[in-house]
Design an enzyme around this catalytic site. Structure first.
Site, mmCIF file in Angstrom:
data_model
loop_
_atom_site.group_PDB
_atom_site.id
_atom_site.type_symbol
_atom_site.label_atom_id
_atom_site.label_comp_id
_atom_site.label_asym_id
_atom_site.label_seq_id
_atom_site.Cartn_x
_atom_site.Cartn_y
_atom_site.Cartn_z
ATOM 1 N N TYR A 144 -2.934 8.094 11.423
ATOM 2 C CA TYR A 144 -3.439 8.633 10.154
ATOM 3 C C TYR A 144 -4.626 9.554 10.386
ATOM 4 O O TYR A 144 -4.662 10.681 9.870
ATOM 5 C CB TYR A 144 -3.835 7.495 9.214
ATOM 6 N N LYS A 148 -4.790 13.701 9.645
ATOM 7 C CA LYS A 148 -5.735 14.365 8.754
ATOM 8 C C LYS A 148 -6.602 15.380 9.507
ATOM 9 O O LYS A 148 -7.038 16.382 8.927
ATOM 10 C CB LYS A 148 -6.592 13.331 8.034
#
Length: 250
Positions: A144, A148
């Site tokens: 994750y 990002k």
């Protein structure tokens, strides 16, 4: 004026739709859960189109673009995304590949396709929803955080390309910290710091986007944390982040 929002069925995407509705925008709302989109459509007073697509599928990204490309979109909000929690060797590979497809590939495809149109018209807004996670390595949420970081760096690079050519097209990144949405429930985590109110984040985000702020960080705490990460030794930062992430597990 018309805005397209992915991941519009809940959280920040849903609340940005509400804000833009009050500003007179027509909306195209995209998510997997059509029932949620229809509920939101019935709530809003503006003209709303709902599109049920899974943007983890590459063909769905192109299908979405082809569906709306003739409607002269003014704003694209790339908001769809999710997280996976756990030690990297233990997390489900299939789920992580779905994460990469949603958080990275879909953002990449839609940004490129709509940017090409916006540049021809020399106007338009593209807001990519990254995260404060984009500034850091993320032990226990490695995929994750990395996804990002990709969104942020891609957005910053495109922003600079546009600036160098004096383009009137806006490309910016939203990098919020914890926000009260369904995000934590889906990732099976709890936040280690106080989460922000999603409607407030949405109002702040739209305001900053329309002012052409290319890096949007809601909240004083996250702005301070951003500065803090720049000065802390990397080894200590990694250890600190692991401790914080460990405490997130529900």
């Amino acid at each position: 004026m018309k805005a397209l929002i992915t991941g519009a069925s809940s959280g920040i995407g849903r609340d940005i739709a509400r804000v833009l509705s009050t500003k007179g925008y027509e909306l195209i709302l995209v998510a997997r859960r059509l029932d949620r989109l229809e509920d939101l459509k019935n709530e809003l007073s503006c003209d709303v189109q709902t599109v049920s697509l899974d943007l983890a599928q590459e063909e769905s990204c192109f299908r979405l673009y082809n569906l709306v490309k003739d409607q002269e979109i003014d704003i694209l909000i790339n908001n769809a995304g999710f997280a996976v929690y756990g030690d990297f060797d233990q997390t489900d590979l299939g789920k992580e590949l779905e994460l990469i497809n949603t958080n990275i590939k879909a953002v990449h495809i839609l940004t490129k396709l709509f940017l090409q149109d916006f540049k021809q018209r020399d106007r338009g807004y593209i807001l990519n929803v990254a995260s404060s996670a984009a500034f850091l390595p993320g032990p226990l949420m490695a995929a994750y955080y990395a996804s990002k970081a990709y969104v942020l760096r891609l957005t910053e690079a495109v922003h600079e390309e546009l600036r160098k050519t004096n383009s009137k097209v806006y490309v910016g990144a939203l990098c919020p910290g914890p926000v009260h949405t369904e995000f934590a429930k889906v990732a099976s985590i709890k936040f280690g710091v106080k989460a922000l109110n999603s409607p407030h984040v949405a109002r702040y985000t739209v305001d900053q986007m329309l002012k052409h702020k290319h890096l949007i960080i809601p909240g004083v705490v996250m702005k301070a944390a951003f500065i803090f990460t720049k000065i802390m030794p990397h080894k200590i930062l990694l250890s600190f982040l692991y401790k914080i992430q460990k405490e997130k597990f529900v």
